[in-house]
Design a protein around this motif. Structure first.
Motif, PDB file in Angstrom:
ATOM      1  N   GLU A 186       0.852  -1.195   0.000  1.00 52.89           N
ATOM      2  CA  GLU A 186       0.000   0.000   0.000  1.00 52.89           C
ATOM      3  C   GLU A 186       0.888   1.246   0.000  1.00 52.89           C
ATOM      4  O   GLU A 186       1.705   1.443   0.903  1.00 52.89           O
ATOM      5  N   THR A 187       0.755   2.098  -1.011  1.00 53.31           N
ATOM      6  CA  THR A 187       1.664   3.228  -1.216  1.00 53.31           C
ATOM      7  C   THR A 187       1.735   4.165  -0.016  1.00 53.31           C
ATOM      8  O   THR A 187       2.817   4.578   0.393  1.00 53.31           O
ATOM      9  N   ALA A 188       0.585   4.503   0.534  1.00 55.46           N
ATOM     10  CA  ALA A 188       0.564   5.464   1.647  1.00 55.46           C
ATOM     11  C   ALA A 188       1.399   4.957   2.830  1.00 55.46           C
ATOM     12  O   ALA A 188       2.161   5.711   3.437  1.00 55.46           O
ATOM     13  N   TYR A 189       1.253   3.644   3.129  1.00 54.86           N
ATOM     14  CA  TYR A 189       1.994   3.103   4.277  1.00 54.86           C
ATOM     15  C   TYR A 189       3.491   2.957   3.973  1.00 54.86           C
ATOM     16  O   TYR A 189       4.325   3.166   4.838  1.00 54.86           O
ATOM     17  N   THR A 190       3.796   2.607   2.689  1.00 56.14           N
ATOM     18  CA  THR A 190       5.209   2.511   2.287  1.00 56.14           C
ATOM     19  C   THR A 190       5.880   3.870   2.437  1.00 56.14           C
ATOM     20  O   THR A 190       6.994   3.997   2.952  1.00 56.14           O
TER      21      THR A 190
END
Length: 503
Positions: A41-45
């Motif tokens: 998940e981009t936001a968490y990365t």
């Protein structure tokens, strides 16, 4: 991180290793957990990268404070480099998890490593200048048992140059961090400045070197032992030329291979760096050689001035030598003028010294003798008062004066050719000088070629002069007395002048 406290006596590398293990294993674990829980998940990365960057910055500040600062200030480049290498080694393991944090570390560590680099180079410069005060300027092999005393470093240098070389070799023992921080160019520049400063010390060791040349920044008040003898002065050139031609470039080659770096930049940049670094080193070596040329020029200028001028400042090379011959001399014993005899003897003596000092590097010795001969002849070529007197009086150049002048120039061509240091430039300048003297003589209305003996006569006088001055016995030639010009001067006598002029 806060609980890990280095003691004042502990080694910075151990602290860095313990802290690196703690921080980067925690970041690795967090990356693993994040992937397990949130997937890609981009936001968490993005959140993970921001957090990891912040932790890396906090880590770098602690390493700087407790390990790098003291070693950098003291010029402990190796200690500083080792701390950086340890940190980068741990940090680079995160790249497999998609976290490229090495650039963050490099940016924060770079000022400390630059400080250590500068302090290290300054220490080499100051140590070498201090050692020059006690150097006896005698070439010796490196002391037995010294580090780096492998066959690759069995060169004869004087004591301060040996020490300089050893310090430089030590300096390059661990250059990985310098490469990984793109400090290769800065390192080469710093090393050039240190070498240039040592050349200034060598210039200062030449007796009579000009104050403004010797009084260089940072070492103006340093005492340097004078190189009194020609052997000691040539040893200064041996020091500088060997360092610039071989020893420093060999050490600096360690800055060329990029595989020593722990920082894995993208492959395109690495290949570009590899292409660019060697031209950079070639340009750097040219600058080193240019620095040696300053020493060589000072050496040649001083020896030329010693030949040309008396201690009172009077010249040994004046137009009077030639224009006063006619009418004042009844029986001429033809021989080169005293100043050119002395030049030949000096060059012979230096060639003998240089043969012992430049074994395997004979080209440098030949170029030195070439430069010294050119310096004297260029001085004559550019001495306006000499040519004013030859061309405009007080009285015109007569046939004997012309013959003596031509003989002197022919003598220079002969001994330079025999010694294999007749450069194209020297040949050209001598031809121009002869042409100017001939033109001055022709201005009196007499053909100068009609006054000159055949070329063979000049060659014979020059050959006999070289034999007598170098102490070799002359073979007896019953057919010819070289001390009297041939009575008949034919058109053949001018062939050499014309061929010399057209060369």
């Amino acid at each position: 991180m806060q609980s890990l406290r280095p003691s004042s006596t502990s080694y910075g590398g151990a602290y860095t290793a313990a802290l690196s293990q703690l921080v980067f294993s925690a970041i690795a674990q967090a990356a693993s957990d994040s992937l397990t829980i949130f997937g890609s998940e981009t936001a968490y990365t993005s959140e993970l990268v921001m957090w990891a960057t912040k932790q890396t910055q906090a880590f770098a500040l602690l390493v700087k404070r407790h390990a790098l600062a003291s070693s950098a200030a003291a010029g402990g480049l190796r200690a500083a480099a080792e701390c950086v290498q340890i940190a980068l080694g741990h940090c680079s393991l995160l790249e497999a998890r998609g976290l490229a944090l090495c650039p963050v570390l490099l940016k924060l560590f770079r000022p400390s490593v630059e400080q250590a680099l500068d302090a290290n180079l300054k220490r080499i410069e100051e140590s070498t200048a201090a050692l020059a005060a006690a150097d006896d300027w005698v070439l010796t092999f490196p002391p037995m048992g010294t580090r780096h005393s492998s066959t690759a470093f069995q060169h004869k240098l004087t004591s301060s140059a040996h020490r300089f070389n050893l310090m430089i070799q030590d300096f390059f023992e661990d250059v990985g961090p310098l490469l990984s921080m793109q400090l290769g160019g800065q390192t080469l520049e710093g090393l050039f400045q240190v070498f240039n400063s040592y050349v200034n010390v060598l210039i200062k060791a030449l007796p009579g070197s000009m104050d403004e040349e010797a009084n260089f920044e940072g070492s103006g008040n340093k005492i340097v032992r004078m190189a009194e003898t020609e052997a000691q002065q040539i040893a200064l050139l041996a020091n500088a030329s060997l360092l610039a031609d071989e020893l420093l470039p060999r050490a600096a080659m360690k800055l060329a291979p990029l595989n020593q770096s722990n920082y894995k930049g993208d492959s395109r940049r690495r290949s570009t760096d590899r292409q660019n670094r060697h031209p950079e080193q070639r340009e750097w070596k040219r600058r080193l050689v240019g620095s040696v040329d300053r020493l060589k020029d000072t050496f040649c200028r001083q020896h030329a001035l010693d030949l040309i001028f008396t201690e009172d400042g009077d010249s040994h090379l004046t137009a009077d030598m030639y224009i006063n011959m006619d009418g004042n001399v009844d029986d001429v014993e033809w021989f080169p003028s005293l100043i050119f005899q002395e030049l030949y003897v000096k060059l012979n003596r230096m060639a003998s010294l240089a043969a012992d000092m430049f074994v395997g590097r004979e080209r440098f010795a030949t170029l030195l003798l070439m430069r010294l001969t050119e310096t004297v002849i260029l001085w004559l070529s550019e001495d306006q008062s000499f040519w004013d007197d030859i061309e405009d009086g007080p009285k015109p150049l007569g046939p004997l004066g012309l013959q003596q002048f031509y003989l002197d120039m022919k003598f220079v061509i002969c001994f330079a050719s025999q010694g294999r240091y007749l450069s194209r430039n020297l040949h050209r300048v001598v031809n121009e000088i002869i042409s100017k003297a001939m033109a001055a003589y022709a201005a009196t209305g007499i053909d100068p070629y009609s006054e000159l003996p055949e070329d063979d006569w000049f060659n014979e006088v020059c050959q006999e002069a070289m034999e007598r001055l170098s102490g070799k016995p002359k073979a007896i030639n019953g057919d010819r007395d070289p001390n009297s010009p041939t009575a008949s001067v034919s058109a053949q006598s001018i062939s050499s002048v014309r061929s010399l002029g057209s060369t």
